[in-house]
Design an enzyme around this catalytic site. Sequence first.
Site, mmCIF file in Angstrom:
data_model
loop_
_atom_site.group_PDB
_atom_site.id
_atom_site.type_symbol
_atom_site.label_atom_id
_atom_site.label_comp_id
_atom_site.label_asym_id
_atom_site.label_seq_id
_atom_site.Cartn_x
_atom_site.Cartn_y
_atom_site.Cartn_z
ATOM 1 N N ALA A 123 6.448 5.742 18.353
ATOM 2 C CA ALA A 123 7.057 6.800 17.554
ATOM 3 C C ALA A 123 6.032 7.770 16.965
ATOM 4 O O ALA A 123 6.364 8.578 16.118
ATOM 5 C CB ALA A 123 7.889 6.165 16.440
ATOM 6 N N ASN A 191 5.369 -0.678 13.615
ATOM 7 C CA ASN A 191 4.616 -0.919 14.847
ATOM 8 C C ASN A 191 3.632 0.218 15.100
ATOM 9 O O ASN A 191 2.581 0.025 15.702
ATOM 10 C CB ASN A 191 5.579 -1.058 16.026
ATOM 11 C CG ASN A 191 6.297 -2.386 15.998
ATOM 12 O OD1 ASN A 191 5.672 -3.435 16.161
ATOM 13 N ND2 ASN A 191 7.590 -2.375 15.741
ATOM 14 N N HIS A 219 6.332 10.369 10.509
ATOM 15 C CA HIS A 219 5.037 9.690 10.466
ATOM 16 C C HIS A 219 3.947 10.751 10.404
ATOM 17 O O HIS A 219 3.900 11.648 11.250
ATOM 18 C CB HIS A 219 4.810 8.849 11.736
ATOM 19 C CG HIS A 219 5.790 7.727 11.898
ATOM 20 N ND1 HIS A 219 5.842 6.645 11.057
ATOM 21 C CD2 HIS A 219 6.756 7.536 12.817
ATOM 22 C CE1 HIS A 219 6.783 5.821 11.453
ATOM 23 N NE2 HIS A 219 7.373 6.339 12.515
#
Length: 265
Positions: A123, A191, A219
Amino acid sequence: MRGVSIIGCGAIGSFVARAIDEGLVPAALRYLMDLDRGRAERLAASLARQRPMIAAGVEEVAADPATEVVVEAASQGAVLQYAERLLEAGKELVVLSVGALLRPEGRRILERYRGRVHVPSGAIAGLDAVRALALAGVEEVLLVTRKHPSKLMDEPYVRERGLRLGDLAEPTVIFEGPAEEAVRAFPRTLNVAAALSIYAGRQARVRVVADPRAARNVHEVFVRSRAGELRVTVENVPHPDNPRTSYLAALSAVALLRDLCAASP
Ligand SMILES: NC(=O)c1ccc[n+]([C@@H]2O[C@H](COP(=O)([O-])OP(=O)(O)OC[C@H]3O[C@@H](n4cnc5c(N)ncnc54)[C@H](O)[C@@H]3O)[C@@H](O)[C@H]2O)c1
């Protein structure tokens, strides 16, 4: 054509299986496996061209000579349970539950089989540059993850502390710590922190912000190195089949697998 098996038939595993079925990944789908066997069976039945078998356990996948690549899209526990067996049998492994690779057992697996353990960018983005910067020495790695409280509520860190995220009115930092701690505290959410740390060759510092106004999972990556600084922000749209997973993570697994399979003779 390479043979691929998939462990974990949830949002990402199903997406990868469909990509193979539709010919986007040039591969033959060998086995599907899931703790919930019905899920694997339903996925197999939904495919138009591929006729995968259902594995009752990892031994079947490991013993299948036609399976060359195994995609793990299950859980950190699944990586720790199955990875060594599959790698010993000569398979290549695409790992989505990357957090497992920051645990001591996971680190040993990564060291021993590095060339055959593949970590998709998941991601986040910019890991190619992070890997390059690592050659010059990375001095700082920071990941700031911002999610709506509803996406964080099921994580062990939130449940064990009884954090009442539903009551938040303002963006609030609920965790700050090293990646190794972060992947245990938020095994589903972070992750990306593990992937970033592996590519940087240094543990990322991680900050988690629960933001009641966040419509997307965001993120932010910051890396400082002698060769320069990197800032990358990724705003992820949730996967249509599992709002807790980012769509980009599923796409990154397919993109990586596509390269692995296209490269075969
Ligand atoms: N690398 C990244 O950026 C990234 C992004 C999103 C999700 N993930 C991780 O990828 C994995 C899959 O995500 P998802 O959204 O598809 O999850 P999901 O919950 O939709 O599906 C997971 C499936 O795996 C099965 N499973 C769990 N443990 C198993 C085991 N030990 N053996 C066999 N099957 C098992 C479950 O029954 C379920 O069907 C999760 O670990 C998730 O945290 C990684």
